[in-house]
Design a protein around this motif. Structure first.
Motif, PDB file in Angstrom:
ATOM      1  N   GLU A  66      13.754  13.001  -2.213  1.00  0.00           N
ATOM      2  CA  GLU A  66      13.485  14.219  -2.986  1.00  0.00           C
ATOM      3  C   GLU A  66      12.872  15.311  -2.128  1.00  0.00           C
ATOM      4  OE1 GLU A  66      11.696  14.041  -6.770  1.00  0.00           O
ATOM      5  OE2 GLU A  66      12.868  12.343  -7.468  1.00  0.00           O
ATOM      6  N   ASP A  67      13.044  15.211  -0.812  1.00  0.00           N
ATOM      7  CA  ASP A  67      12.613  16.256   0.111  1.00  0.00           C
ATOM      8  C   ASP A  67      11.111  16.534  -0.010  1.00  0.00           C
ATOM      9  OD1 ASP A  67      13.276  17.903   2.190  1.00  0.00           O
ATOM     10  OD2 ASP A  67      13.647  19.644   0.939  1.00  0.00           O
ATOM     11  N   LEU A  68      10.328  15.450  -0.044  1.00  0.00           N
ATOM     12  CA  LEU A  68       8.884  15.561  -0.156  1.00  0.00           C
ATOM     13  C   LEU A  68       8.230  15.096   1.136  1.00  0.00           C
ATOM     14  CD1 LEU A  68       8.496  14.044  -3.737  1.00  0.00           C
ATOM     15  CD2 LEU A  68       8.457  16.477  -3.123  1.00  0.00           C
ATOM     16  N   VAL A  69       6.985  15.550   1.357  1.00  0.00           N
ATOM     17  CA  VAL A  69       6.279  15.191   2.577  1.00  0.00           C
ATOM     18  C   VAL A  69       5.082  14.299   2.231  1.00  0.00           C
ATOM     19  CG1 VAL A  69       4.730  17.192   2.550  1.00  0.00           C
ATOM     20  CG2 VAL A  69       5.327  16.114   4.718  1.00  0.00           C
ATOM     21  N   LEU A  70       4.760  13.379   3.133  1.00  0.00           N
ATOM     22  CA  LEU A  70       3.656  12.451   2.915  1.00  0.00           C
ATOM     23  C   LEU A  70       2.328  13.143   3.186  1.00  0.00           C
ATOM     24  CD1 LEU A  70       2.921   9.481   2.288  1.00  0.00           C
ATOM     25  CD2 LEU A  70       3.023   9.051   4.752  1.00  0.00           C
ATOM     26  N   GLY A  79      -6.388   4.114  -6.839  1.00  0.00           N
ATOM     27  CA  GLY A  79      -5.012   4.565  -6.702  1.00  0.00           C
ATOM     28  C   GLY A  79      -4.598   4.644  -5.250  1.00  0.00           C
ATOM     29  N   CYS A  80      -3.430   5.199  -5.010  1.00  0.00           N
ATOM     30  CA  CYS A  80      -2.892   5.269  -3.652  1.00  0.00           C
ATOM     31  C   CYS A  80      -3.531   6.415  -2.873  1.00  0.00           C
ATOM     32  CB  CYS A  80      -1.373   5.443  -3.708  1.00  0.00           C
ATOM     33  SG  CYS A  80      -0.592   5.323  -2.095  1.00  0.00           S
ATOM     34  N   MET A  81      -3.799   6.168  -1.610  1.00  0.00           N
ATOM     35  CA  MET A  81      -4.419   7.173  -0.755  1.00  0.00           C
ATOM     36  C   MET A  81      -3.398   8.038  -0.033  1.00  0.00           C
ATOM     37  SD  MET A  81      -7.438   4.894   0.960  1.00  0.00           S
ATOM     38  CE  MET A  81      -8.725   4.129  -0.020  1.00  0.00           C
ATOM     39  N   ALA A  82      -2.114   7.769  -0.238  1.00  0.00           N
ATOM     40  CA  ALA A  82      -1.062   8.563   0.391  1.00  0.00           C
ATOM     41  C   ALA A  82      -0.009   8.874  -0.664  1.00  0.00           C
ATOM     42  CB  ALA A  82      -0.443   7.809   1.557  1.00  0.00           C
ATOM     43  N   THR A  83       0.248  10.148  -0.879  1.00  0.00           N
ATOM     44  CA  THR A  83       1.176  10.570  -1.910  1.00  0.00           C
ATOM     45  C   THR A  83       2.265  11.460  -1.320  1.00  0.00           C
ATOM     46  OG1 THR A  83      -0.180  12.501  -2.460  1.00  0.00           O
ATOM     47  CG2 THR A  83      -0.619  10.471  -3.675  1.00  0.00           C
ATOM     48  N   LEU A  84       3.350  11.616  -2.075  1.00  0.00           N
ATOM     49  CA  LEU A  84       4.456  12.490  -1.677  1.00  0.00           C
ATOM     50  C   LEU A  84       4.341  13.788  -2.454  1.00  0.00           C
ATOM     51  CD1 LEU A  84       6.594  11.449   0.394  1.00  0.00           C
ATOM     52  CD2 LEU A  84       5.398   9.621  -0.766  1.00  0.00           C
ATOM     53  N   ASP A 130      -2.631  -6.540   1.283  1.00  0.00           N
ATOM     54  CA  ASP A 130      -2.610  -6.974  -0.128  1.00  0.00           C
ATOM     55  C   ASP A 130      -1.485  -6.335  -0.938  1.00  0.00           C
ATOM     56  OD1 ASP A 130      -4.878  -8.553   0.354  1.00  0.00           O
ATOM     57  OD2 ASP A 130      -6.226  -6.885  -0.092  1.00  0.00           O
ATOM     58  N   GLY A 131      -0.397  -6.034  -0.280  1.00  0.00           N
ATOM     59  CA  GLY A 131       0.783  -5.542  -0.992  1.00  0.00           C
ATOM     60  C   GLY A 131       0.724  -4.099  -1.443  1.00  0.00           C
ATOM     61  N   LYS A 132      -0.263  -3.338  -0.961  1.00  0.00           N
ATOM     62  CA  LYS A 132      -0.332  -1.934  -1.329  1.00  0.00           C
ATOM     63  C   LYS A 132      -0.709  -1.096  -0.120  1.00  0.00           C
ATOM     64  CE  LYS A 132      -5.155  -2.042  -2.912  1.00  0.00           C
ATOM     65  NZ  LYS A 132      -6.056  -1.769  -4.062  1.00  0.00           N
ATOM     66  N   VAL A 133      -0.370   0.192  -0.192  1.00  0.00           N
ATOM     67  CA  VAL A 133      -0.643   1.108   0.912  1.00  0.00           C
ATOM     68  C   VAL A 133      -2.060   1.658   0.778  1.00  0.00           C
ATOM     69  CG1 VAL A 133       0.013   3.280   1.980  1.00  0.00           C
ATOM     70  CG2 VAL A 133       1.778   1.734   1.150  1.00  0.00           C
ATOM     71  N   SER A 134      -2.782   1.660   1.883  1.00  0.00           N
ATOM     72  CA  SER A 134      -4.118   2.230   1.874  1.00  0.00           C
ATOM     73  C   SER A 134      -4.395   2.851   3.247  1.00  0.00           C
ATOM     74  CB  SER A 134      -5.177   1.167   1.562  1.00  0.00           C
ATOM     75  OG  SER A 134      -5.152   0.137   2.533  1.00  0.00           O
ATOM     76  N   LEU A 135      -5.503   3.583   3.346  1.00  0.00           N
ATOM     77  CA  LEU A 135      -5.933   4.192   4.600  1.00  0.00           C
ATOM     78  C   LEU A 135      -7.303   3.634   4.959  1.00  0.00           C
ATOM     79  CD1 LEU A 135      -4.828   7.852   3.869  1.00  0.00           C
ATOM     80  CD2 LEU A 135      -3.847   6.364   5.615  1.00  0.00           C
ATOM     81  N   MET A 136      -7.411   3.099   6.183  1.00  0.00           N
ATOM     82  CA  MET A 136      -8.658   2.495   6.626  1.00  0.00           C
ATOM     83  C   MET A 136      -9.213   3.297   7.795  1.00  0.00           C
ATOM     84  SD  MET A 136      -7.645  -1.549   6.355  1.00  0.00           S
ATOM     85  CE  MET A 136      -9.368  -2.021   6.481  1.00  0.00           C
ATOM     86  N   ALA A 179       8.078   3.114   1.087  1.00  0.00           N
ATOM     87  CA  ALA A 179       9.031   3.767   0.184  1.00  0.00           C
ATOM     88  C   ALA A 179       8.311   4.781  -0.701  1.00  0.00           C
ATOM     89  CB  ALA A 179       9.754   2.731  -0.667  1.00  0.00           C
ATOM     90  N   TYR A 180       9.110   5.620  -1.330  1.00  0.00           N
ATOM     91  CA  TYR A 180       8.616   6.630  -2.263  1.00  0.00           C
ATOM     92  C   TYR A 180       8.854   6.142  -3.689  1.00  0.00           C
ATOM     93  CZ  TYR A 180       9.305  10.743  -5.275  1.00  0.00           C
ATOM     94  OH  TYR A 180       9.277  11.630  -6.305  1.00  0.00           O
ATOM     95  N   ASP A 181       7.784   6.142  -4.500  1.00  0.00           N
ATOM     96  CA  ASP A 181       7.906   5.767  -5.910  1.00  0.00           C
ATOM     97  C   ASP A 181       7.983   7.038  -6.753  1.00  0.00           C
ATOM     98  OD1 ASP A 181       7.703   3.730  -8.139  1.00  0.00           O
ATOM     99  OD2 ASP A 181       5.960   4.989  -8.593  1.00  0.00           O
ATOM    100  N   SER A 182       9.112   7.254  -7.388  1.00  0.00           N
ATOM    101  CA  SER A 182       9.353   8.499  -8.115  1.00  0.00           C
ATOM    102  C   SER A 182       8.493   8.625  -9.378  1.00  0.00           C
ATOM    103  CB  SER A 182      10.831   8.615  -8.492  1.00  0.00           C
ATOM    104  OG  SER A 182      11.235   7.512  -9.283  1.00  0.00           O
ATOM    105  N   ASN A 183       7.994   7.526  -9.903  1.00  0.00           N
ATOM    106  CA  ASN A 183       7.164   7.587 -11.120  1.00  0.00           C
ATOM    107  C   ASN A 183       5.736   8.015 -10.812  1.00  0.00           C
ATOM    108  OD1 ASN A 183       9.255   6.705 -12.891  1.00  0.00           O
ATOM    109  ND2 ASN A 183       8.900   4.592 -12.251  1.00  0.00           N
ATOM    110  N   SER A 184       5.157   7.423  -9.789  1.00  0.00           N
ATOM    111  CA  SER A 184       3.755   7.717  -9.456  1.00  0.00           C
ATOM    112  C   SER A 184       3.600   8.774  -8.380  1.00  0.00           C
ATOM    113  CB  SER A 184       3.069   6.432  -8.994  1.00  0.00           C
ATOM    114  OG  SER A 184       3.653   5.961  -7.783  1.00  0.00           O
ATOM    115  N   MET A 185       4.703   9.099  -7.666  1.00  0.00           N
ATOM    116  CA  MET A 185       4.682  10.019  -6.525  1.00  0.00           C
ATOM    117  C   MET A 185       3.851   9.450  -5.365  1.00  0.00           C
ATOM    118  SD  MET A 185       6.512  12.608  -7.608  1.00  0.00           S
ATOM    119  CE  MET A 185       6.119  14.043  -6.631  1.00  0.00           C
ATOM    120  N   ASN A 186       3.689   8.145  -5.347  1.00  0.00           N
ATOM    121  CA  ASN A 186       2.882   7.501  -4.319  1.00  0.00           C
ATOM    122  C   ASN A 186       3.745   6.873  -3.231  1.00  0.00           C
ATOM    123  OD1 ASN A 186       0.494   8.108  -5.633  1.00  0.00           O
ATOM    124  ND2 ASN A 186       0.349   6.116  -6.640  1.00  0.00           N
TER     125      ASN A 186
END
Length: 208
Positions: A66-70, A79-84, A130-136, A179-186
């Protein structure tokens, strides 16, 4: 008896020829012998070693779906610390992700990389723990001694005929991609079976 020296010389010639062939065929795999062997003694006891060649490059990661930037939001506690988000907005340093390259003692399909981003003078590493994206908050480790690591992703060409698009597979599990999740934008981790083409896992690296 006269034939023996000729026979020995023939064997010696073949051995020299074989040695020469190895020297001739292998240079296309390396640009600089000192660079390729740099730190190899350390690699014998560590599975990944931070490479200085090439140096880290800071670019924007854009999802082609969807032409979005991280964009990084390490201050988020839930929640997620990195979004689109829209690439038309100036996100400043939050969208400048640096790719650090690593040498690998157990080569796989793809180039092992680690992502960092700097926000408010603090450096963060992208993690798949743990199966999710985070920033440390930490600097890239020089050595990683394990066969799997939450920080290491394998950068791969996304598909045939698409040399400028990539996918990033987690070293923790085969087939697990950023990957990009279109529902959460995460930014999420997504399981892709049997090398299926999934556009939500398609990324391009853009100059900011």
């Amino acid at each position: 008896h006269d034939a023996l020296p000729i026979f020995v010389n023939a064997i010696e010639y073949r051995m020299r020829a074989a040695e020469h062939t190895v020297v001739v065929l292998r240079p296309h795999c390396i640009e600089n012998l000192s660079t390729a062997t740099d730190g190899m003694a350390d690699l014998e006891k560590d599975n990944w070693k931070l490479s200085k060649h090439p140096p880290p490059s800071c670019k924007g990661l854009q999802n082609s779906y969807e032409d979005l930037v991280l964009v990084a939001h390490p201050e988020k506690e839930k929640g997620c610390m990195a979004t689109l988000e829209s690439r038309l907005i100036d996100h400043g340093e939050r969208c400048k992700f640096c790719l650090y390259f690593y040498k690998d003692t157990h080569p796989k399909d793809g180039l092992p990389v680690l992502f960092t981003v700097q926000v408010n003078n603090k450096k963060y590493i992208l993690s798949a723990k743990d199966g999710k994206v985070s920033l440390m908050e930490q600097d890239p480790p020089e050595y990683i001694s394990d066969t799997k690591c939450e920080y290491i992703f394998y950068k791969k060409i996304f598909g045939p005929g698409i040399p400028n698009a990539f996918s990033f597979e987690s070293s923790l599990q085969e087939g697990l991609f950023l990957a990009y999740d279109s529902n959460s934008m995460n930014l999420v981790l997504k399981k892709v079976e049997n090398h299926k083409i999934d556009e939500t896992c398609k990324w391009t690296c853009k100059e900011n």
